[in-house]
Design a protein around this motif. Structure first.
Motif, short mmCIF file in Angstrom:
data_model
loop_
_atom_site.label_atom_id
_atom_site.label_comp_id
_atom_site.label_asym_id
_atom_site.label_seq_id
_atom_site.Cartn_x
_atom_site.Cartn_y
_atom_site.Cartn_z
N UNK A 1 0.81 -1.23 0.00
CA UNK A 1 0.00 0.00 0.00
C UNK A 1 0.84 1.28 0.00
N UNK A 2 2.14 1.17 0.31
CA UNK A 2 3.00 2.35 0.36
C UNK A 2 3.46 2.83 -1.01
N UNK A 3 3.18 2.08 -2.06
CA UNK A 3 3.67 2.45 -3.40
C UNK A 3 3.08 3.79 -3.84
N UNK A 4 3.92 4.62 -4.44
CA UNK A 4 3.50 5.93 -4.93
C UNK A 4 2.36 5.79 -5.95
N UNK A 5 2.40 4.78 -6.78
CA UNK A 5 1.35 4.59 -7.78
C UNK A 5 -0.03 4.52 -7.12
N UNK A 6 -0.13 3.84 -5.98
CA UNK A 6 -1.42 3.74 -5.29
C UNK A 6 -1.87 5.09 -4.76
N UNK A 7 -0.95 5.87 -4.24
CA UNK A 7 -1.31 7.20 -3.73
C UNK A 7 -1.75 8.12 -4.87
N UNK A 8 -1.08 8.05 -6.00
CA UNK A 8 -1.45 8.87 -7.15
C UNK A 8 -2.84 8.48 -7.66
N UNK A 9 -3.08 7.16 -7.76
CA UNK A 9 -4.38 6.67 -8.24
C UNK A 9 -5.50 7.08 -7.27
N UNK A 10 -5.25 6.96 -5.98
CA UNK A 10 -6.26 7.33 -4.98
C UNK A 10 -6.55 8.82 -5.01
N UNK A 11 -5.51 9.63 -5.17
CA UNK A 11 -5.71 11.09 -5.23
C UNK A 11 -6.61 11.45 -6.41
N UNK A 12 -6.35 10.83 -7.55
CA UNK A 12 -7.17 11.08 -8.74
C UNK A 12 -8.61 10.62 -8.50
N UNK A 13 -8.76 9.37 -8.05
CA UNK A 13 -10.10 8.78 -7.90
C UNK A 13 -10.94 9.54 -6.88
#
Length: 196
Positions: A16-28
């Motif tokens: 869950x710490x991956x930057x890709x997940x944070x970027x996707x969550x911010x967008x969604x």
């Protein structure tokens, strides 16, 4: 104008710490707050086989674990793919996913007798590729001509009718400061609000 948006997290590592997940969550999250309908699929949490033959690709059935994802592909008006750059291109997992869900009869149709070209069945949809990388984004664009991403854009997404395909590249992610990461998340929120 609200849109139906499918956000696909393509980082193969489920951490869950991956930057890709944070970027996707911010967008969604920003897209939902702005009134868009959003579905999100994290490919690292799915189990599905690799396609190994043309027969399987053309005549096999989509695995049960991907039926909901395949339905979401048909539902979506806009796609957001978020993944890291591996060996200059998209990692194998997102590519394997697209091979499963972008099959003949779903994403494109082979030409009928006497026709020269395949038919793109996903016309009218758009996409954004959000890519993290270790090198500077400008180096990937200028020196490498974004070749791996260009292959995904032209060879997969444009082929099935998805255009325009826009790109957001985040470079030097391993050494990025916390302030830089926050600015990237804010950039993703702005894109999500606009549904682009």
């Amino acid at each position: 104008m609200s849109r139906r948006i499918l956000v696909l997290v393509g980082h193969p590592d489920p951490s869950p710490e991956r930057l890709c997940r944070a970027l996707a969550s911010a967008y969604a999250e920003a897209a939902e707050m702005a009134g868009h309908e959003v579905r999100k699929i994290d490919l690292a949490l799915l189990e599905f086989p690799l396609l190994r033959t043309m027969q399987e690709f053309e005549h096999g059935s989509i695995p049960d674990s991907l039926r909901g994802a395949a339905e979401a592909v048909l539902w979506a008006e806009h796609f957001v793919f978020v993944f890291p750059l591996w060996l200059g291109t998209v990692p194998a997992m997102p590519k394997a996913f697209l091979e499963q869900v972008m099959r003949p009869g779903t994403a494109f149709a082979y030409p009928a007798k006497g026709e020269a070209f395949t038919k793109s069945l996903l016309r009218g949809r758009s996409a954004r590729l959000v890519v993290t990388m270790g090198m500077p984004a400008a180096v990937y664009r200028i020196w490498f001509l974004s070749h791996g991403i260009a292959g995904m854009r032209r060879g997969i997404l444009n082929f099935v009718g998805i255009r325009p395909v826009r790109e957001t590249l985040f470079g030097m992610v391993a050494s990025a400061s916390e302030a830089k990461r926050v600015s990237w998340l804010k950039q993703m929120q702005r894109l999500g609000e606009r549904g682009i």
